[in-house]
Design an enzyme around this catalytic site. Structure first.
Site, PDB file in Angstrom:
ATOM      1  N   LYS A 169       3.737  -1.379   7.347  1.00  0.00           N
ATOM      2  CA  LYS A 169       3.999  -2.778   6.983  1.00  0.00           C
ATOM      3  C   LYS A 169       3.310  -3.713   7.957  1.00  0.00           C
ATOM      4  O   LYS A 169       3.312  -3.453   9.163  1.00  0.00           O
ATOM      5  CB  LYS A 169       5.510  -3.044   6.980  1.00  0.00           C
ATOM      6  CG  LYS A 169       6.282  -2.320   5.890  1.00  0.00           C
ATOM      7  CD  LYS A 169       6.016  -2.895   4.514  1.00  0.00           C
ATOM      8  CE  LYS A 169       6.922  -2.247   3.464  1.00  0.00           C
ATOM      9  NZ  LYS A 169       6.747  -2.843   2.129  1.00  0.00           N
ATOM     10  N   ASP A 180       1.570   1.370  -0.276  1.00  0.00           N
ATOM     11  CA  ASP A 180       2.367   0.527  -1.154  1.00  0.00           C
ATOM     12  C   ASP A 180       1.609   0.224  -2.436  1.00  0.00           C
ATOM     13  O   ASP A 180       0.434   0.587  -2.583  1.00  0.00           O
ATOM     14  CB  ASP A 180       2.836  -0.750  -0.452  1.00  0.00           C
ATOM     15  CG  ASP A 180       4.321  -1.025  -0.713  1.00  0.00           C
ATOM     16  OD1 ASP A 180       4.858  -0.494  -1.712  1.00  0.00           O
ATOM     17  OD2 ASP A 180       4.948  -1.744   0.069  1.00  0.00           O
TER      18      ASP A 180
END
Length: 430
Positions: free
Chosen positions: A152, A180
């Site tokens: 992230k 993702d």
């Protein structure tokens, strides 16, 4: 003279045949349309009917038409003869039970809630290649949740940076590193580069930990490109491919299921775009049916919500979705689920993700138990001591739940978990 024939598609005394597909819909008639006319229109438009009576039809048409046989408030069950559906073609099924009917002016709202598949339909599908036991054997993980994390922010890292974060994730005890949904092959992080760099650090992590490590690398693209990317994954010794199954489409998932199976790759299904049609409780398609459809066509796991994280979905809904994926047989649950016997179709894992951190691990496991893939991403990378400590804190939270002790008690001897609790506590992101 009659103009339409919708009433012929309603028979409240009908008992579904053993080989009928039964579909549960929520419906709201438009102004001026009665309930029976509305459900007759649904059954008609999704099977053999049309807007007007016809001059002539072969006698067999009567045996092929769908029948609305049970109306309960705004819910209706419709039975469809199995002969309406091409063997092994889930795309054609969706064109019928989730096709033109959503655009009918006679309906204010329509929601496909669930479908009960008979064995006569199921037998033409292969389902997941491995099943949950096969995945656990492949990953050498027996009695705890499988764990993974997305670097992230979800996009922006170079392939080298992505791999380095992945290495820290693995070294903290996690099984998987996950791309993702919007990371495929972009100018600053090409798919081929990411695969090669991740492979090198996977091998390093496996050697240093003695554990099996893997990743969900996102191959989503046109089908031919997905095949080439799957080939590369197999070449570098990976055992998984990730596909954004909603945006890729059911037909491509069906193709890739067999292609990946031939390469020994399981499919991690990301559900990106699902909420565009399942969030409105009165219209669209439910997440539990999407999960059922993906198990039918053969993914190994699919995101199912957390009930405690940042995404929508209640505890009951998450449980229902998990049962649809994991159980050999499911019993009807109110207006959420129909009976289903999966026969020889193997099971798949629910994936819990979205706004999780170590402090939320116990309530997630209270819902799911240990038969899931647990993704904790921002909740490890945001740890005060970094990604590796965040992953360790999550593994410690899992241990606490399994040992039946509170996180606070566990944290007295687990410094990584203490650091996580000091930052997040039991905060539930919104």
């Amino acid at each position: 003279m009659a103009i339409d024939w919708y009433n012929e598609f309603v028979d409240l005394n009908y008992t579904p045949a053993r080989d009928d597909l039964v579909v549960l819909f929520y419906f709201e008639p438009a102004a001026g349309i009665g309930r029976e006319e509305a459900v007759g229109r649904i059954a008609s438009e999704s099977s053999t009917g049309t807007w007007t009576t016809l001059f002539t039809m072969p006698p067999r048409m009567k045996a092929l038409q769908a029948t609305a046989f049970e109306i309960d408030g705004n819910f209706v069950k419709i039975a469809y003869p199995v002969a309406l559906w091409e063997e092994g073609n889930a795309v054609q099924l969706m064109s019928g039970i989730a096709g033109n009917i959503f655009g009918m002016k006679a309906l204010k709202n329509l929601r496909l809630v669930d479908v009960s598949f008979p064995q006569a339909y199921l037998k033409h599908f292969k389902g997941p290649h491995f099943g949950n036991d096969g995945i656990r054997k492949m990953m050498k993980v027996a009695k705890r949740p499988l764990t993974g994390a997305v670097p992230k922010p979800k996009i922006g890292f170079t392939a080298k940076e992505h791999a380095e974060i992945g290495y820290e994730t693995w070294m903290g005890g996690f099984d998987f590193v996950k791309d993702d949904e919007n990371l495929t092959s972009v100018s600053f992080n090409r798919f081929d580069d990411r695969v090669k760099l991740m492979s090198k650090l996977r091998d390093k992590a496996e050697k240093e930990t003695g554990e099996t490590k893997s990743a969900f690398l996102n191959i989503t693209a046109d089908t031919e490109t997905m095949k080439k990317r799957a080939d590369l994954l197999a070449e570098y010794g990976w055992n998984y491919a990730m596909i954004d199954v909603v945006v890729a489409g059911t037909s491509s998932v069906m193709t890739m299921r067999d292609y990946c199976s031939d390469l020994g790759l399981a499919i991690h299904a990301h559900r990106a775009m699902h909420a565009s049609f399942d969030r409105n409780p009165k219209h669209g398609i439910t997440m539990q049916f999407l999960a059922k459809l993906m198990r039918l066509v053969g993914v190994s796991q699919i995101h199912s919500g957390t009930a405690v994280g940042k995404l929508t979905g209640s505890k009951k809904e998450s449980t229902v979705i998990a049962d649809v994926l994991r159980e050999k047989k499911t019993k009807a649950v109110g207006t959420l689920l129909l009976d289903q016997d999966w026969g020889k179709i193997r099971n798949a894992f629910p994936v819990s993700s979205g706004g999780l951190h170590p402090g939320l691990v116990p309530p997630v496991l209270d819902i799911y138990g240990t038969e899931l893939v647990l993704l904790v991403s921002g909740g490890i990378h945001g740890h005060p001591k970094g990604t590796r400590a965040g992953a360790r804190a999550t593994m410690q939270a899992i241990e606490a739940w399994q040992e039946g002790v509170t996180l606070e008690e566990k944290a007295k001897k687990a410094k990584e978990l203490k650091g996580a609790l000091d930052k997040w506590g039991h905060y539930k992101p919104k």
